[in-house]
Design a protein around this motif. Sequence first.
Motif, PDB file in Angstrom:
ATOM      1  N   ASP A 294       0.841  -1.200   0.000  1.00 53.33           N
ATOM      2  CA  ASP A 294       0.000   0.000   0.000  1.00 53.33           C
ATOM      3  C   ASP A 294       0.878   1.252   0.000  1.00 53.33           C
ATOM      4  OD1 ASP A 294      -1.860   1.965   0.256  1.00 53.33           O
ATOM      5  OD2 ASP A 294      -2.653   1.320   2.190  1.00 53.33           O
ATOM      6  N   LEU A 295       1.124   1.781  -1.194  1.00 52.94           N
ATOM      7  CA  LEU A 295       1.905   3.007  -1.348  1.00 52.94           C
ATOM      8  C   LEU A 295       1.027   4.119  -1.908  1.00 52.94           C
ATOM      9  CD1 LEU A 295       5.162   1.435  -2.868  1.00 52.94           C
ATOM     10  CD2 LEU A 295       4.790   2.158  -0.498  1.00 52.94           C
ATOM     11  N   SER A 296      -0.245   4.097  -1.550  1.00 51.14           N
ATOM     12  CA  SER A 296      -1.220   5.026  -2.125  1.00 51.14           C
ATOM     13  C   SER A 296      -0.962   6.479  -1.747  1.00 51.14           C
ATOM     14  CB  SER A 296      -2.634   4.625  -1.701  1.00 51.14           C
ATOM     15  OG  SER A 296      -2.733   4.586  -0.279  1.00 51.14           O
ATOM     16  N   THR A 297      -0.236   6.721  -0.653  1.00 48.81           N
ATOM     17  CA  THR A 297       0.011   8.105  -0.244  1.00 48.81           C
ATOM     18  C   THR A 297       1.286   8.681  -0.853  1.00 48.81           C
ATOM     19  OG1 THR A 297       1.234   7.401   1.741  1.00 48.81           O
ATOM     20  CG2 THR A 297      -1.155   7.694   1.956  1.00 48.81           C
ATOM     21  N   VAL A 298       2.096   7.846  -1.496  1.00 52.02           N
ATOM     22  CA  VAL A 298       3.361   8.316  -2.090  1.00 52.02           C
ATOM     23  C   VAL A 298       3.064   9.117  -3.341  1.00 52.02           C
ATOM     24  CG1 VAL A 298       5.538   7.617  -3.145  1.00 52.02           C
ATOM     25  CG2 VAL A 298       4.668   6.388  -1.141  1.00 52.02           C
ATOM     26  N   ARG A 299       3.689  10.280  -3.453  1.00 54.47           N
ATOM     27  CA  ARG A 299       3.490  11.125  -4.624  1.00 54.47           C
ATOM     28  C   ARG A 299       4.753  11.277  -5.467  1.00 54.47           C
ATOM     29  NH1 ARG A 299      -0.532   9.589  -3.968  1.00 54.47           N
ATOM     30  NH2 ARG A 299      -2.466  10.558  -3.294  1.00 54.47           N
ATOM     31  N   VAL A 300       5.914  11.060  -4.879  1.00 52.91           N
ATOM     32  CA  VAL A 300       7.170  11.211  -5.625  1.00 52.91           C
ATOM     33  C   VAL A 300       8.069  10.024  -5.319  1.00 52.91           C
ATOM     34  CG1 VAL A 300       9.228  12.619  -5.996  1.00 52.91           C
ATOM     35  CG2 VAL A 300       7.022  13.729  -5.573  1.00 52.91           C
ATOM     36  N   ALA A 301       8.570   9.386  -6.379  1.00 52.67           N
ATOM     37  CA  ALA A 301       9.523   8.281  -6.232  1.00 52.67           C
ATOM     38  C   ALA A 301      10.845   8.692  -6.866  1.00 52.67           C
ATOM     39  CB  ALA A 301       8.990   7.016  -6.892  1.00 52.67           C
ATOM     40  N   LEU A 302      11.926   8.559  -6.104  1.00 50.55           N
ATOM     41  CA  LEU A 302      13.263   8.952  -6.549  1.00 50.55           C
ATOM     42  C   LEU A 302      14.084   7.702  -6.835  1.00 50.55           C
ATOM     43  CD1 LEU A 302      13.879  11.607  -3.734  1.00 50.55           C
ATOM     44  CD2 LEU A 302      12.902  12.017  -6.002  1.00 50.55           C
ATOM     45  N   TYR A 303      14.788   7.682  -7.955  1.00 49.59           N
ATOM     46  CA  TYR A 303      15.579   6.523  -8.362  1.00 49.59           C
ATOM     47  C   TYR A 303      17.039   6.929  -8.501  1.00 49.59           C
ATOM     48  CZ  TYR A 303      10.973   4.673  -9.581  1.00 49.59           C
ATOM     49  OH  TYR A 303       9.663   4.265  -9.543  1.00 49.59           O
ATOM     50  N   ALA A 304      17.909   6.217  -7.785  1.00 48.18           N
ATOM     51  CA  ALA A 304      19.337   6.546  -7.802  1.00 48.18           C
ATOM     52  C   ALA A 304      20.112   5.753  -8.834  1.00 48.18           C
ATOM     53  CB  ALA A 304      19.944   6.311  -6.412  1.00 48.18           C
ATOM     54  N   ALA A 305      19.499   4.754  -9.454  1.00 46.97           N
ATOM     55  CA  ALA A 305      20.204   3.934 -10.446  1.00 46.97           C
ATOM     56  C   ALA A 305      19.210   3.394 -11.460  1.00 46.97           C
ATOM     57  CB  ALA A 305      20.946   2.784  -9.764  1.00 46.97           C
ATOM     58  N   ASN A 306      19.687   3.182 -12.676  1.00 41.07           N
ATOM     59  CA  ASN A 306      18.872   2.568 -13.722  1.00 41.07           C
ATOM     60  C   ASN A 306      19.059   1.057 -13.679  1.00 41.07           C
ATOM     61  OD1 ASN A 306      17.642   4.827 -15.042  1.00 41.07           O
ATOM     62  ND2 ASN A 306      19.644   5.374 -15.853  1.00 41.07           N
ATOM     63  N   VAL A 307      18.109   0.344 -13.119  1.00 44.25           N
ATOM     64  CA  VAL A 307      18.193  -1.112 -13.015  1.00 44.25           C
ATOM     65  C   VAL A 307      16.846  -1.720 -13.388  1.00 44.25           C
ATOM     66  CG1 VAL A 307      20.016  -1.151 -11.256  1.00 44.25           C
ATOM     67  CG2 VAL A 307      17.625  -0.982 -10.554  1.00 44.25           C
ATOM     68  N   GLY A 308      16.865  -3.003 -13.743  1.00 42.09           N
ATOM     69  CA  GLY A 308      15.667  -3.664 -14.215  1.00 42.09           C
ATOM     70  C   GLY A 308      14.530  -3.688 -13.210  1.00 42.09           C
ATOM     71  N   LYS A 309      14.850  -3.817 -11.926  1.00 38.83           N
ATOM     72  CA  LYS A 309      13.801  -3.925 -10.911  1.00 38.83           C
ATOM     73  C   LYS A 309      13.041  -2.619 -10.697  1.00 38.83           C
ATOM     74  CE  LYS A 309      15.737  -7.812  -8.304  1.00 38.83           C
ATOM     75  NZ  LYS A 309      16.233  -8.278  -6.989  1.00 38.83           N
ATOM     76  N   ASN A 310      13.507  -1.532 -11.297  1.00 37.35           N
ATOM     77  CA  ASN A 310      12.761  -0.273 -11.184  1.00 37.35           C
ATOM     78  C   ASN A 310      11.344  -0.412 -11.728  1.00 37.35           C
ATOM     79  OD1 ASN A 310      15.143   0.744 -10.226  1.00 37.35           O
ATOM     80  ND2 ASN A 310      15.349   2.375 -11.739  1.00 37.35           N
ATOM     81  N   ILE A 311      11.144  -1.323 -12.673  1.00 31.01           N
ATOM     82  CA  ILE A 311       9.841  -1.480 -13.309  1.00 31.01           C
ATOM     83  C   ILE A 311       8.756  -1.827 -12.299  1.00 31.01           C
ATOM     84  CG2 ILE A 311      10.213  -3.922 -13.837  1.00 31.01           C
ATOM     85  CD1 ILE A 311       8.299  -1.339 -15.966  1.00 31.01           C
TER      86      ILE A 311
END
Length: 713
Positions: A294-311
């Motif tokens: 349940d991440l319904s309240t999250v509005r911004v996601a920050l990514y520090a690396a380009n990896v497959g699991k980001n999907i």
Amino acid sequence: MISTAIRVARVGSAAELAAAVLMILGYPCLMLAALVPSVPAFAAATAVTYLADHFLHRRNSYLVSRLSKVRAGLSIRFLIRQLLLILLLARLDLSDGLVFYAAIACFIAFYGLQAPHGALVTLIRNRRRMPVATRNVDLAARIRIPDAPPQGLLNRSAEKMLHLDLAAVVGLLVAGATDTAVAAFVGVGVTLVVGTLYVAALVPYVRGSKIPPNADRVLTAVDEWLRDYRPQTVLYFSGSRDSTYQVNMWLETMEQLESRPLIILRERVILQNLAPTTVPVICVPGGVHLMNMDLSTVRVALYAANVGKNIHLLRVPTMKHVFIGHGDSDKLASVNPFSKVYDEVWTAGRAGRDRYAIADVGVRDEDIVEVGRPQLAPIRTSTDASGTPGDAAAGESCPTVLYAPTWEGWDDNPGNTSLLLAGENIVRGLVQADPPVRVLYKPHPFTGTRSAQAGAAHRRITALIEKSAAERAADPRFAADATAQAAAKAELARVQARIAELSGTGDEKGDEAEATRDGLVDVKKHEEIARLRIEWNDAYWRSFGSWEHRVITGAEPRLYDCFNVCDGMVSDISSVVSDFIASGKPYAVTDSAELGVEEFKRQNTAVRAAVILSNGAAELDALLAAVRDPASDPLAADRGELKQYLLGPDEPASIVQFNTAVTNLAVKADTRNVGQDARVATAGAEEAEEMADAMPVPRAASTPGDPDGVAAG
């Protein structure tokens, strides 16, 4: 010769190499002693193999894991030693006695205990493995997580179980040497009884109140916590153990966010190596578990690396996704076409925006936001008070030059690192400089992980610096203030002891489940440790001479600490250069691919205010001149302009820019979500209206004698 053997055997030191040789040679000696037969020789060889094996396991030697791959693993080594002991007993003409039969029965029964022992250990570990592991998340108030079993039962369990045969081995050897059976029966009894007790001690921990709740209950508790905490900004990270530094560099920034932060990790090894933080951390190895969280309240996601699991998180449309990276440089990785999947890409300054425009990889200019580099706040500029080097011989200043090359990269591009072609020339030029300078060498953590040549170059450079440091220490021109250094070392030891006391040894948490239960940070301790680390850094630099060369390969002192005590730097094309520009100090960059000065500057923005070195490093004199006399530095003004271009303006502070960017993007996410809700509501109303129009109109009730249902007028 020894260094070559260490490298070939993949061991970490000469001591490990010696232990490996002794262990390997010990088994042929055991066979010879059994055939002769000689009880003293067999006992000596047995002791050597036991001790060498134990030493290699304690060092977590790479050789141990390699032996298991060639069918010479731990269990096999113990079995061979036991079989050779039986051979010794037979050669001693004891094959018809009770001692011989007792030995055979003992070792068969002992190996019979290995199966339930191994099964119980595996079952306990599996049942105590949480579907998610956390830090700074209060799950203890929601679910019951029992204490971990005593670490003495599970830590190195196979090794401990197998070593229980020592009692039987000693007893049988004594029986063979003295011709008395008592010692043999006592040893056999001790081995079997203790082995049975070990197995029995594990049984209570596989059921009932000794195991944590099942995955469904744990995940439900995590969702309850998320609904209470209502995280707004998430830092998402996946990678290998060696890449942990990429998420660690963002921890302080996350702590300073004005919105409620959360860190989501995908690998347990990352969590185990994560630096201390006050931010809640959830490690979710399973993709299905993450996608159902349940991440319904999250509005911004920050990514520090380009990896497959980001999907697994990118698929969530209710939040905006941002690539923040783990450095800002002219490397191709800084303009990865994968960046198109994010809603925005945040760069330090105008240079990052221009890189994407030039690369033309599909990232739109309106999706790029300049936020500065919050991590650079600890870097002192050349005008700040800093750790100024002390005086060298004849009262002259001894400036410090940092050599911080990057690693060899994933391909064999000659421009990746200066280590291979220029590293030794650079270091040789620095250590032989006249007037003298101090050299700090801090290689990239990945150095040598892919290229054996890069690893060899690193070792040669290390040897060169250590040799020069030893020569300088013996030179009477470089006098050390022994009293001041002793005081600094005492202060260093005191601070280290206090940090260790506050941090703990790491053994307090029995396992992942217990660490999850008890992993709530003590904010006061956290703040005190941060203050003590500043004191540690100050004492570290005072604990040795201002002229003393240093190889720095550990996590401490940090790279930025090295920036603050040096007067100039030599590096390669990497984020290190962009970060160092924040200091305003002179720097040099090596053109290892030999593009030529103009082309090198055209392709790499960060070197436009640098001294450009060839692989021969003949241009070092220009850097050293600027280091020794900053007032006459011809590139000082250029560095000021480049700093603003690469890293953005000094005001407002980068963390203010970063928080503003988070807030603005959260507003965009909310606007999108409200719009979606409105469209869904409108579509629902239209669908209901269409359904109502499509339904037949009810006919009026008929009256008797009126089949058409029309009342008579």
